[in-house]
Design a protein around this motif. Structure first.
Motif, PDB file in Angstrom:
ATOM      1  N   ARG A   1       2.646   8.140   5.782  1.00 51.04           N
ATOM      2  CA  ARG A   1       3.662   8.390   6.807  1.00 51.04           C
ATOM      3  C   ARG A   1       5.060   8.391   6.213  1.00 51.04           C
ATOM      4  O   ARG A   1       5.885   9.255   6.529  1.00 51.04           O
TER       5      ARG A   1
ATOM      6  N   VAL B   1       4.767   0.687   0.244  1.00 51.51           N
ATOM      7  CA  VAL B   1       5.359  -0.208   1.233  1.00 51.51           C
ATOM      8  C   VAL B   1       4.893  -1.638   0.962  1.00 51.51           C
ATOM      9  O   VAL B   1       3.709  -1.877   0.702  1.00 51.51           O
TER      10      VAL B   1
ATOM     11  N   TYR C   1       0.845  -1.187   0.000  1.00 47.86           N
ATOM     12  CA  TYR C   1       0.000   0.000   0.000  1.00 47.86           C
ATOM     13  C   TYR C   1       0.885   1.244   0.000  1.00 47.86           C
ATOM     14  O   TYR C   1       2.078   1.173   0.314  1.00 47.86           O
ATOM     15  N   TYR C   2       0.266   2.379  -0.358  1.00 48.40           N
ATOM     16  CA  TYR C   2       1.013   3.634  -0.297  1.00 48.40           C
ATOM     17  C   TYR C   2       0.909   4.199   1.119  1.00 48.40           C
ATOM     18  O   TYR C   2      -0.184   4.348   1.661  1.00 48.40           O
ATOM     19  N   SER C   3       2.064   4.455   1.740  1.00 51.22           N
ATOM     20  CA  SER C   3       2.097   4.968   3.109  1.00 51.22           C
ATOM     21  C   SER C   3       2.273   6.482   3.106  1.00 51.22           C
ATOM     22  O   SER C   3       3.289   7.000   2.619  1.00 51.22           O
TER      23      SER C   3
END
Length: 236
Positions: free
Chosen positions: A186, A191, A182-184
């Motif tokens: 943070r 990731v 998924y795209y983080s």
């Protein structure tokens, strides 16, 4: 002569039909046996899993052995408690995980749903993430927090199912390589999560890693080895 050929043909057809029935019967029996074994494994898994776990002994030993700070595991505490949520298929556990010796420092709250997947010949753990985790805090002590929840209160991350298989005296769980990603916000990057888990009657070992597109470590244990969480008690 023609009469004998006809008889021979009928005997051959009858033999083939009988063989086909025997093969189908054997196949069905094998499938049923596999399902029954998986059902027994699921019952065992759900008898072992609920409870509280902590890696304090590991953290304490690393401190007394003066392991380098960046090689040590952080302290974690895990609570898994059975919950009835009819809108989620399978058998469910509420998971609440905290860290740094502070039960209020929560880093994960989930609903774990377990089902048999015959195609994989494994038990699938599907992870439901609450959209408002605060609503579920201490759900193992206050079951009423689950009463008004619906399917819309959760979301699933594609590819993040954990598959469990029974081995000698433990269960081994795994994510399919790089499928959970998924795209983080943070970390500002995509990731990729990979994880191997071992569940024993007395412990839960977690070895999780998160990397970016180039294979660089983002978070997780990586070269530290698994987090060894010993079972403290069953939830009441």
């Amino acid at each position: 002569m023609k009469k004998y050929k006809t008889i021979l043909f009928l005997v051959l057809v009858s033999t083939l039909i009988s063989a086909s029935k025997t093969k189908n019967s054997t196949t069905n029996s094998s499938k049923e046996s596999t399902y029954n074994t998986l059902q027994q494994d699921l019952d065992t898994l759900l008898a072992w899993f609920p409870g509280e776990y902590d890696n304090h002994e590991q953290v304490y030993k690393e401190a007394t052995d003066k392991i380098e700070a960046n090689k040590r595991h952080r302290q974690t505490h895990h609570i898994f408690h059975e919950v009835p949520l009819d809108f989620i298929p399978g058998r469910k556990l509420y998971a609440q995980q905290s860290q740094h010796y502070d039960l209020n420092d929560l880093y994960r709250q989930r609903i774990y749903a377990f089902e048999i997947v015959k195609k994989e010949q494994a038990i699938r753990l599907r992870i439901y993430t609450p959209k408002e985790p605060k609503k579920l805090i201490n759900g193992h002590l206050n079951p009423e927090v689950f009463e008004d929840l619906t399917e819309d209160d959760f979301f699933l991350k594609p590819g993040c199912d954990v598959f469990w298989k029974k081995e000698d005296s433990f269960f081994k769980g795994y994510l399919k390589k790089n499928e959970c990603n998924y795209y983080s916000d943070r970390f500002g990057k995509q990731v990729y999560l990979n994880e191997t888990l071992i569940l024993r009657k007395d412990a839960l070992l977690l070895e999780d890693t998160a990397t970016d597109n180039d294979g660089n470590a983002v978070f997780g244990v990586h070269d530290k080895g698994p987090t060894i969480n010993l079972k403290e008690q069953t939830c009441k």
